[in-house]
Write an enzyme that holds these catalytic residues in place. Structure first.
Site, PDB file in Angstrom:
ATOM      1  N   CYS A  59       0.802  -1.224   0.000  1.00  0.00           N
ATOM      2  CA  CYS A  59       0.000   0.000   0.000  1.00  0.00           C
ATOM      3  C   CYS A  59       0.837   1.277   0.000  1.00  0.00           C
ATOM      4  CB  CYS A  59      -0.935   0.009   1.204  1.00  0.00           C
ATOM      5  SG  CYS A  59      -0.107   0.313   2.772  1.00  0.00           S
ATOM      6  N   CYS A  85       7.711  -1.079   6.354  1.00  0.00           N
ATOM      7  CA  CYS A  85       7.057  -2.215   7.033  1.00  0.00           C
ATOM      8  C   CYS A  85       7.783  -3.519   6.759  1.00  0.00           C
ATOM      9  CB  CYS A  85       5.593  -2.326   6.623  1.00  0.00           C
ATOM     10  SG  CYS A  85       5.356  -2.793   4.900  1.00  0.00           S
ATOM     11  N   CYS A 127      -2.734   8.232   4.033  1.00  0.00           N
ATOM     12  CA  CYS A 127      -1.759   7.761   3.031  1.00  0.00           C
ATOM     13  C   CYS A 127      -0.729   8.825   2.704  1.00  0.00           C
ATOM     14  CB  CYS A 127      -2.489   7.369   1.755  1.00  0.00           C
ATOM     15  SG  CYS A 127      -3.164   8.804   0.876  1.00  0.00           S
ATOM     16  N   CYS A 161      -4.262   5.117  -2.319  1.00  0.00           N
ATOM     17  CA  CYS A 161      -5.085   6.113  -1.632  1.00  0.00           C
ATOM     18  C   CYS A 161      -6.539   5.719  -1.835  1.00  0.00           C
ATOM     19  CB  CYS A 161      -4.835   7.510  -2.197  1.00  0.00           C
ATOM     20  SG  CYS A 161      -5.937   8.736  -1.455  1.00  0.00           S
ATOM     21  N   TRP A 341      16.901  -9.647  -7.370  1.00  0.00           N
ATOM     22  CA  TRP A 341      16.393 -10.678  -8.288  1.00  0.00           C
ATOM     23  C   TRP A 341      16.598 -12.061  -7.688  1.00  0.00           C
ATOM     24  CZ3 TRP A 341      19.740 -14.366  -9.748  1.00  0.00           C
ATOM     25  CH2 TRP A 341      21.117 -14.066  -9.811  1.00  0.00           C
ATOM     26  N   GLY A 343      16.544 -12.919  -4.505  1.00  0.00           N
ATOM     27  CA  GLY A 343      15.509 -13.155  -3.493  1.00  0.00           C
ATOM     28  C   GLY A 343      14.223 -13.588  -4.166  1.00  0.00           C
ATOM     29  N   PHE A 778     -15.887   5.143   5.312  1.00  0.00           N
ATOM     30  CA  PHE A 778     -16.731   4.664   4.219  1.00  0.00           C
ATOM     31  C   PHE A 778     -17.888   3.789   4.682  1.00  0.00           C
ATOM     32  CE2 PHE A 778     -12.199   4.767   2.810  1.00  0.00           C
ATOM     33  CZ  PHE A 778     -12.256   6.033   2.249  1.00  0.00           C
ATOM     34  N   GLU A1238     -21.563  10.608  -1.630  1.00  0.00           N
ATOM     35  CA  GLU A1238     -21.899   9.301  -2.199  1.00  0.00           C
ATOM     36  C   GLU A1238     -22.379   9.308  -3.651  1.00  0.00           C
ATOM     37  OE1 GLU A1238     -24.672   8.328   0.918  1.00  0.00           O
ATOM     38  OE2 GLU A1238     -23.318   6.796   1.662  1.00  0.00           O
TER      39      GLU A1238
HETATM   40  C1  LIG Z   1       4.165  -5.876  -2.646  1.00  0.00           C
HETATM   41  C2  LIG Z   1       4.991  -6.817  -3.445  1.00  0.00           C
HETATM   42  C3  LIG Z   1       4.638  -7.067  -4.750  1.00  0.00           C
HETATM   43  C4  LIG Z   1       5.379  -7.949  -5.505  1.00  0.00           C
HETATM   44  N1  LIG Z   1       5.009  -8.170  -6.802  1.00  0.00           N
HETATM   45  C5  LIG Z   1       5.729  -9.015  -7.550  1.00  0.00           C
HETATM   46  C6  LIG Z   1       5.380  -9.273  -8.897  1.00  0.00           C
HETATM   47  O1  LIG Z   1       4.445  -8.692  -9.415  1.00  0.00           O
HETATM   48  N2  LIG Z   1       6.131 -10.163  -9.596  1.00  0.00           N
HETATM   49  C7  LIG Z   1       7.184 -10.796  -9.052  1.00  0.00           C
HETATM   50  O2  LIG Z   1       7.836 -11.572  -9.721  1.00  0.00           O
HETATM   51  N3  LIG Z   1       7.552 -10.557  -7.776  1.00  0.00           N
HETATM   52  C8  LIG Z   1       6.861  -9.702  -7.030  1.00  0.00           C
HETATM   53  N4  LIG Z   1       7.233  -9.446  -5.742  1.00  0.00           N
HETATM   54  C9  LIG Z   1       8.390 -10.162  -5.205  1.00  0.00           C
HETATM   55  C10 LIG Z   1       9.648  -9.301  -5.188  1.00  0.00           C
HETATM   56  O3  LIG Z   1      10.188  -9.238  -6.449  1.00  0.00           O
HETATM   57  C11 LIG Z   1      10.565  -9.986  -4.205  1.00  0.00           C
HETATM   58  O4  LIG Z   1       9.992  -9.814  -2.928  1.00  0.00           O
HETATM   59  C12 LIG Z   1      11.976  -9.455  -4.188  1.00  0.00           C
HETATM   60  O5  LIG Z   1      12.557  -9.492  -5.435  1.00  0.00           O
HETATM   61  C13 LIG Z   1      12.767 -10.328  -3.217  1.00  0.00           C
HETATM   62  O6  LIG Z   1      14.045  -9.784  -3.041  1.00  0.00           O
HETATM   63  P1  LIG Z   1      14.630  -9.500  -1.597  1.00  0.00           P
HETATM   64  O7  LIG Z   1      16.000  -9.085  -1.804  1.00  0.00           O
HETATM   65  O8  LIG Z   1      13.764  -8.576  -0.879  1.00  0.00           O
HETATM   66  O9  LIG Z   1      14.522 -10.932  -0.962  1.00  0.00           O
HETATM   67  P2  LIG Z   1      14.509 -11.268   0.567  1.00  0.00           P
HETATM   68  O10 LIG Z   1      13.172 -11.025   1.113  1.00  0.00           O
HETATM   69  O11 LIG Z   1      15.640 -10.648   1.244  1.00  0.00           O
HETATM   70  O12 LIG Z   1      14.709 -12.842   0.468  1.00  0.00           O
HETATM   71  C14 LIG Z   1      13.677 -13.645  -0.034  1.00  0.00           C
HETATM   72  C15 LIG Z   1      14.068 -15.119   0.052  1.00  0.00           C
HETATM   73  O13 LIG Z   1      15.165 -15.338  -0.773  1.00  0.00           O
HETATM   74  C16 LIG Z   1      16.224 -15.950  -0.075  1.00  0.00           C
HETATM   75  N5  LIG Z   1      17.449 -15.432  -0.658  1.00  0.00           N
HETATM   76  C17 LIG Z   1      17.769 -14.123  -0.833  1.00  0.00           C
HETATM   77  N6  LIG Z   1      18.946 -14.027  -1.476  1.00  0.00           N
HETATM   78  C18 LIG Z   1      19.365 -15.280  -1.700  1.00  0.00           C
HETATM   79  C19 LIG Z   1      20.518 -15.833  -2.327  1.00  0.00           C
HETATM   80  N7  LIG Z   1      21.468 -15.075  -2.870  1.00  0.00           N
HETATM   81  N8  LIG Z   1      20.620 -17.165  -2.382  1.00  0.00           N
HETATM   82  C20 LIG Z   1      19.674 -17.955  -1.852  1.00  0.00           C
HETATM   83  N9  LIG Z   1      18.573 -17.502  -1.252  1.00  0.00           N
HETATM   84  C21 LIG Z   1      18.438 -16.176  -1.183  1.00  0.00           C
HETATM   85  C22 LIG Z   1      15.977 -15.593   1.375  1.00  0.00           C
HETATM   86  O14 LIG Z   1      16.477 -16.553   2.256  1.00  0.00           O
HETATM   87  C23 LIG Z   1      14.474 -15.550   1.432  1.00  0.00           C
HETATM   88  O15 LIG Z   1      13.950 -16.833   1.636  1.00  0.00           O
HETATM   89  C24 LIG Z   1       6.510  -8.581  -4.951  1.00  0.00           C
HETATM   90  C25 LIG Z   1       6.861  -8.317  -3.640  1.00  0.00           C
HETATM   91  C26 LIG Z   1       6.118  -7.455  -2.883  1.00  0.00           C
HETATM   92  C27 LIG Z   1       6.496  -7.208  -1.467  1.00  0.00           C
HETATM   93  S1  FES Z   2      -6.239   7.162   1.976  1.00  0.00           S
HETATM   94 FE1  FES Z   2      -5.415   8.790   0.837  1.00  0.00          FE
HETATM   95  S2  FES Z   2      -6.332  10.527   1.708  1.00  0.00           S
HETATM   96 FE2  FES Z   2      -7.328   8.866   2.704  1.00  0.00          FE
HETATM   97  S1  FES Z   3       3.411  -1.075   2.243  1.00  0.00           S
HETATM   98 FE1  FES Z   3       1.557  -1.143   3.335  1.00  0.00          FE
HETATM   99  S2  FES Z   3       2.224  -0.752   5.354  1.00  0.00           S
HETATM  100 FE2  FES Z   3       4.046  -0.932   4.281  1.00  0.00          FE
END
Ligand SMILES: Cc1cc2nc3c(=O)[nH]c(=O)nc-3n(C[C@H](O)[C@H](O)[C@H](O)COP(=O)(O)OP(=O)(O)OC[C@H]3O[C@@H](n4cnc5c(N)ncnc54)[C@H](O)[C@@H]3O)c2cc1C
Ligand code: FES
Ligand code: FES
Length: 1314
Positions: A59, A85, A127, A161, A341, A343, A778, A1238
């Site tokens: 969000c 978060c 927001c 929002c 990538w 992760g 709402f 509304e």
């Molecule tokens: C709101 C939201 C929307 C998303 N939408 C999409 C989407 O539309 N499409 C999509 O493909 N992805 C989506 N994602 C996923 C996003 O791409 C991944 O969360 C992000 O790329 C993970 O990377 P990180 O570094 O944060 O991983 P981390 O959270 O740090 O790690 C994730 C996992 O990977 C492991 N890990 C990390 N690095 C390594 C490594 N080098 N070797 C082995 N294990 C490892 C960790 O142990 C853990 O289990 C979304 C995520 C969020 C939060």
């Molecule tokens: S959630 Fe954006 S102004 Fe209320």
């Molecule tokens: S993205 Fe929704 S609280 Fe962090």
């Protein structure tokens, strides 16, 4: 096994990490491994400007800016926005973090904060800080560069929002671009980064002390119990250290932390240890040869995009641009900024059903992964099935391809940004076009699909078939499509779209790619399939009139609270945080229909930090959220009526501990039944509430059906909608010497006070409820808040300690009722021209598990709106309240009216379709006229529908656009456009209490202070973002003849606003203004003799004299409407134009024009904000917001941001035009105005009918018959595609004589829809 090493050699953080927040250094102990940056800011530093809603990255309300040393050790600092978060505080070692408090305050605001204020771009304001910090971060990142409007719009793909409709926020931010033509406050990027001094107009030199900052950080400790639970945090600085550590932790559940964004998708904990990989510079390396590009595992998606964009210029790597097109749609900016990538791929390895974009991108490129510690090189397909535990991804190797290779990557999503894919397709091929008329597939192509089945990657049979074939040959394509259609066997997955859709989508994407390869050998009309709809930059216009003689009434002003919302100083109840405060969470049922055989709290109550667990029998008063005889249990005592129902209340030292422990409460069930989840299932099971509602009969509708020339008949479904207010339900209760003081996020203080008193066994005068503002409501916070209010109060009452309950978004979704779904059967009789003779409706409302007053009122109030703008001589309306195993449903902005208008408009569309007439002609033929009588017996007066429509037809240039659309549709086979207008009449009643059980009144209390003559006002309405306080101040200033600066609005409470009515039904702003006007009248009457005696005096001297004369300078008024009649009606007409990609179902709202009758708007920009916000909320209801339940146990499968998809900024109309009707004073309204919150939502169904028109154009070209088809809402991308009835037999390269002859075997019947 290596010998055990000392901690520092293993990379264990010995003591603490060092973090800088807004310029102040903090040392954070390593026991904070489970503490997020958001928790640290809000709970430990009390920097509550940074908000929290979803806790899963979905969000953007928690966005902050970070400046971090480049982990690749370049010596540079990277500037990034991120979602606090998801970010562990221990991950922030050496980072400089900036929150909204760090960039400005109300005495000295930052230009970004000021821009939002100046553009009227806040409503509830919850927001707002997230948006500001995302913009701030963009400016810091792009410092010294030219920022384009497009860049700015693209940056906001992850901020939600619920109130504003996004347009004003985007407009505000676009003023920071260099290509903005409006000339509105164009701001230099560099200068914007410096804080401006409001006093001097120059950059802040940090010497101004006149405004005391509210943010002197105070650091609270982590409760010892939470420290006990913390897993160790390690930060190796080399691969060798990492491998040693991996060996020691073999078999353990270890989180390799890079961005830690994966936590937002999957909770694979509890973890034995966290290992922060960011200290290992090798994992950031990028190397390139002529044939290979290698990129280190820790590279963030943002950096990966940058690298690919740069390297795409090198020979052999141009194809990286297509990878960028997909990765740019992954998650959103703030996640891509830190998420790696590797992760992403590691999660794909663990969760095979994760529709990873990275996996599709790399597989299409035939990339290889290098894994440690063995330096094993593996293919993407091999990676999917290997055991990753004990291994580390080190780098990806991407090969070079000759420029003759064609690449295309597609991602089809339920909304434009920040969404998982319904399906992705990645294609790579090398074709030879040397022979005229032929396109030969030279080598085996790559046809990669995701989201088909967990381990399905390549469509190998089709790939093999195509090798060496001429794909311009219709027969080849036909055969390939047939093979592919058979080869794709999608899995069933409730949380996903239907298997049928995913397969059909995959086939469509393949067809799109083939047409791209075939190029101009394909028919030009068919080539409209290639690519995806490209969204241009959005824009909006607003027009309204103001009357200077009435100012400040009718003056366009920013919301009063706008600046403090922008600086983060506006305090919400969820921001309250105190030492020794306890926190509460519910344990929820997991079965939708069962008897509770027992509740075992043994394990949960031993969880460190748990103080008490309360079950139904321990509630000191009455276990009901309903006052009077009705029972709706706060905690289920015997029966589980729906999955997600609160069963026990866990109170602990922190909210995280309370939530974790709540999961450990074990509920034993007996008599488990399949839940009833829809109206149709309720009809089948004869499961209804007896409302005692009689059929509504006007004339003899049945006979009219028999004698009519034309009868249309059908049925349709209308879905539910989650309120998704950004501040989830929250209450803080404090025990006092005689009862409780409660800060409750309620829309109805009187009711909340009564429910709390009842639950605690107190009298109402022992309970003081107050509220300053809510982060949206709402309708849900009218009485659904009472779950949380009563629970927090019971906790505080029993434990004699303050108890805060702030629901997680997941629980908020599961526990709370929604806008109710409907199932409607209809018949309508007309003459040969389409003039209505009668309408018969059978309306089934899904009330949920309990009959609350809300549902009763919805069904009894709905007929008020059924006419909409049409004259219907005879009616028969039958209403049923279905009893299902879902949460008790409730009010949601525009309850009754939104659904009623849709019902009637649906019928008008059906009649037009049946008679082959234009829908707008049929509508006008049936318009209400002066003196007509509506269903509920009111005579129509001052009917404004025709003038409003006529004006819109002209301003929207309707006729010429209809013709342009016809030309477009003729020229394009796979893109279609549609346009539709919905007119709307919203009858306004000032509802006396006895009509809809809303007793009580609208209160106002005013105090004028001698000395400075300033004025304080408090009223019974609640500021939810709708701008009630601003309107009150405008009205008070006008009535008393003073400057608005003199007037302040104070929070609402049950002492000053005893027995106040609920803030609902769009009426509160108006009726509270009436109460304020009455207060002003009292004061003016009292001050008149003073003014007459001192005619030269001003306000200040008059007040001072009145004080000396001993006059009472306070006033109180109570407005309780008595009239049952319709006071006036407001009118609106909305015109929507859409473009649909027929093969995928994706669409874009190209333009939306709304003309709204607001009378003489009291506050035009607030009212325009309400119109825009209502429209975008309506877009969500009518198109993208869909709730899915598990048929087995009734659990909500769409609880959270990952699966529930309200519109984001790129889903709003590309061209968004809102006008308030001019010269339209309303003699019956407050200061000649009309209400607004509304009604505009009701007309948003114009988008559905525009989509239906585009779909019809596609169906007309296919094999579908031309009969009427049922249109259920929400009209999701999936439904749009399904309604188009596209079939692979229509997927041709050329139309005409050389059609394919292959006999297709469609598997549709074998795959059920969800
Ligand atoms: C709101 C939201 C929307 C998303 N939408 C999409 C989407 O539309 N499409 C999509 O493909 N992805 C989506 N994602 C996923 C996003 O791409 C991944 O969360 C992000 O790329 C993970 O990377 P990180 O570094 O944060 O991983 P981390 O959270 O740090 O790690 C994730 C996992 O990977 C492991 N890990 C990390 N690095 C390594 C490594 N080098 N070797 C082995 N294990 C490892 C960790 O142990 C853990 O289990 C979304 C995520 C969020 C939060
Ligand atoms: S959630 Fe954006 S102004 Fe209320
Ligand atoms: S993205 Fe929704 S609280 Fe962090």
């Amino acid at each position: 096994m290596s010998p055990s090493l000392p901690d520092h050699q293993n990379g264990i953080i010995a003591h603490c990490v060092s973090v800088t927040v807004n310029g102040v250094h903090y040392s954070v102990p390593n026991t904070y491994s489970e503490v997020s940056l958001n928790d640290f800011l809000r709970h430990h530093l009390h920097l509550t400007g940074t908000k929290v809603t979803c806790r899963e990255g979905g969000c953007g309300v928690c966005t902050v800016h970070v400046s971090l040393p480049d982990p690749a050790q370049t010596g540079h600092f990277l500037q990034r926005s991120l979602n606090s978060c998801l970010c562990p505080i221990l991950s922030c070692d050496g980072w400089q973090i900036t929150t909204v408090e760090g960039i400005g305050h109300q005495g000295q605001s930052h230009p970004i904060q000021q821009a939002l204020t100046d553009h009227y771009a806040t409503q509830c304001g919850y927001c707002t800080p997230g948006w500001i910090m995302n913009m701030y971060s963009l400016l810091r990142k792009e410092k010294g560069k030219r920022l384009t409007t497009q860049q700015i719009e693209d940056n906001f793909d992850g901020n939600f929002c619920r109130c504003t409709g996004y347009r004003p926020i985007l407009d505000a931010f676009k003023t920071f671009s260099r290509d903005e033509e409006s000339g509105l406050g164009i701001c230099d990027v560099e200068d914007a980064d410096k804080s401006y001094c409001k006093k001097s107009g120059k950059s802040c030199v940090k010497v101004c002390t006149s405004w005391p900052s509210a943010f002197i950080p105070h650091v609270s400790d982590l409760p010892p119990e939470a420290q006990l639970l913390a897993p160790a945090w390690h930060k190796p600085t080399s691969l060798a250290q990492l491998y040693r550590h991996a060996e020691q932790k073999a078999g353990k559940n270890v989180y390799y932390v890079v961005g830690h964004t994966g936590k937002g998708l999957f909770d694979d904990g509890p973890y034995d240890a966290y290992v922060d990989l960011k200290g290992i510079a090798q994992l950031y390396t990028v190397t390139k040869t002529d044939t290979l590009l290698s990129v280190g595992a820790n590279t963030s998606l943002t950096d990966l995009i940058d690298i690919f964009e740069r390297q795409a210029a090198a020979p052999g790597f141009a194809y990286l641009n297509s990878l960028v097109s997909l990765i740019g749609k992954t998650a959103h900016v703030a996640v891509r900024n830190v998420g790696s990538w590797a992760g992403n791929l590691a999660m794909k390895n663990r969760h095979k059903d994760f529709s990873s974009d990275i996996f599709v991108a790399f597989t299409t490129a035939n990339a290889k992964l290098l894994l440690g510690p063995d330096n094993q090189l593996c293919s993407m397909e091999g990676f999917l099935t290997l055991e990753l535990r004990g291994k580390v991804i080190l780098q990806v190797e991407l090969p070079a391809y000759s420029d003759d290779f064609a690449f295309r990557l597609y991602k089809v999503m339920p909304r434009a940004t920040n969404a998982y894919a319904y399906c992705q397709g990645g294609f790579r091929a090398l074709v030879d076009k040397q022979t005229a008329g032929k396109v030969i597939m030279m080598v085996t192509p790559a046809l990669v699909f995701a989201n088909i089945a967990p381990t399905f990657v390549h469509a190998e049979e089709t790939e093999n078939y195509l090798t060496g074939q001429d794909i311009a040959d219709p027969q080849t394509l036909a055969t390939a499509l047939d093979i592919l259609n058979h080869e794709l066997q999608p899995s069933q997955d409730l949380a996903q779209s239907s298997a049928l859709y995913r397969r059909s989508l995959a086939v469509s994407l393949f067809y799109k790619f083939i047409l791209q390869l075939v190029g101009d050998l394909a028919d030009i009309r068919l080539r409209s399939a290639v690519g995806a709809i490209v969204r241009p930059l959005s824009s909006g216009t607003q027009s309204f009139e103001t009357k200077a003689e009435n100012w400040p009434v009718t003056k366009a002003l920013p919301k009063l609270e706008s600046l403090v919302q922008c600086t983060g100083e506006a305090k919400f109840i969820s921001d309250i945080e105190e030492e020794r405060m306890l926190h509460a969470a519910f344990a929820l049922s997991t079965e939708g229909s069962a008897t509770i055989a027992g509740i075992d709290t043994t394990v949960a109550s031993k969880f460190p930090g748990v103080i008490r667990i309360v079950t139904a029998s321990e509630i000191p008063g009455r276990n009901s959220l309903q006052i009077g005889t009705g029972i709706e249990e706060m905690l289920a005592s015997e029966k589980c009526l729906y999955a997600g129902q609160p069963v026990a209340l866990v109170i602990a030292v922190s909210s995280n501990i309370a939530e974790e422990a709540a999961k450990l409460v074990v509920i034993h069930y007996a008599d488990v039944k399949s839940p009833i989840l829809t109206c149709e299932e309720a009809i089948g099971a004869n499961s209804f509430f007896d409302l005692g509602l009689k059929d509504l009969l006007v004339g003899d509708a049945e006979s009219s059906m028999d004698s009519a020339q034309v009868v249309v008949e059908g049925q349709f479904h209308m879905g539910a909608q989650q309120h998704f207010h950004t501040e989830t339900m929250v209450t803080v209760s404090y025990p006092t010497e005689d009862g409780l003081d409660v800060q409750a996020g309620t829309q109805f203080v009187d009711n909340t006070q009564a429910v709390i008193a009842q639950a605690c066994g107190l009298s109402k005068n022992q309970v003081n409820v107050s509220v300053r503002r809510n982060g949206g409501g709402f309708g849900a916070k009218e009485d659904r808040i009472n779950f949380v209010a009563a629970a927090s109060a019971v906790g505080a009452y029993l434990l004699r300690r303050p108890v805060k309950m702030h629901l997680s978004l997941w629980d908020n979704f599961k526990i709370m009722g929604r806008r109710p779904p409907y199932y409607v059967k209809y018949r309508a009789a007309t003459d040969g021209e389409g003039k209505l003779a009668a309408v018969i409706l059978e309306i089934y409302l899904d009330a949920g598990c309990t009959l609350m007053h809300g549902n009763e009122r919805i069904l009894s109030g709905l007929p008020v709106f059924l006419n909409n703008v049409y004259n219907v001589p005879a009616w028969k309306i039958t209403r049923f309240a279905c009893k299902t195993n879902t949460p008790a449903n409730t009010f949601f902005r525009g309850p009754m009216s939104t659904e009623a208008v849709y019902m009637m408009e649906y019928i008008m569309e059906h009649i037009a379709h049946h008679l082959h007439k234009s829908p707008i002609d049929i509508r006008q033929l049936n318009f209400l006229k002066e003196g007509d009588t509506v269903l509920m017996g009111t005579k129509v007066t001052g009917c404004g529908v025709q003038p409003v429509l006529d004006q819109l037809l002209q301003s929207a240039d309707y006729q010429s656009r209809v013709e342009a659309i016809q030309r477009f549709n003729k020229a394009h086979r796979w893109r279609k456009r549609g346009i539709a207008i919905v007119p709307m009449r919203f009858p306004v009643h000032f509802y006396p209490g006895d009509v809809l059980h809303w007793n009580g009144g609208f209160t106002c209390m005013m105090a004028v202070y001698h000395g400075d003559a300033s004025i304080a006002v408090t009223h019974g309405g609640i500021e939810l973002g709708q701008g009630i306080n601003t309107k009150i101040v405008q009205v008070v200033a006008r009535e008393l003849g003073v400057s608005m600066d003199l007037v302040r609005v104070k929070p609402t409470n049950t002492m000053t606003s005893a027995n106040a009515r609920a803030t609902l039904a769009s009426l509160t702003s108006e009726l509270t203004c009436l109460a304020a006007i009455e207060c002003c009248k009292q004061l003016n009457d009292r001050l008149r003799p003073v003014k007459e005696a001192h005619p030269k005096g001003n306000w200040e001297s008059t007040v001072e004299q009145a004080y000396k004369d001993g006059l009472d300078l306070s006033a109180r008024a109570w407005y309780n409407p008595r009239s049952k009649r319709e006071v006036y009606s407001t009118y609106c007409a909305m015109c929507s134009e859409v473009e649909v990609d027929i093969l995928t179902g994706q669409y874009q709202i190209a333009r939306l024009d709304c003309l709204y009758d607001c009378g003489e708007s009291i506050s035009p920009y607030i009212d325009i904000g309400q119109v825009e916000g209502a429209i975008v909320m309506g877009l969500g209801y009518f198109t993208s917001e869909e709730i899915v339940y598990d048929a087995q146990n009734g659990q909500n499968m769409t609880a959270g941001t990952l699966r529930y998809k309200p519109p984001f900024a790129k889903d709003i109309p590309v061209d968004f035009r809102v006008s308030l009707l001019k010269n339209a004073p309303n003699p019956s309204g407050v200061l000649r105005s009309k209400l607004v919150q509304e009604p505009p939502l009701c007309a948003t169904s114009s988008v559905v009918f525009a989509l239906a028109q585009a779909i019809q154009a596609a169906r007309d070209e296919g094999n579908a018959d031309r009969s009427w088809w049922q249109k259920d809402i929400p009209m999701t991308v999936e439904k749009v595609q399904r309604y188009c009835q596209t079939d692979i037999s229509q997927m041709l390269v050329r139309t005409g004589s050389d059609k394919a002859t292959c006999a297709f075997t469609l598997l549709h019947s074998a795959l059920p829809h969800r």
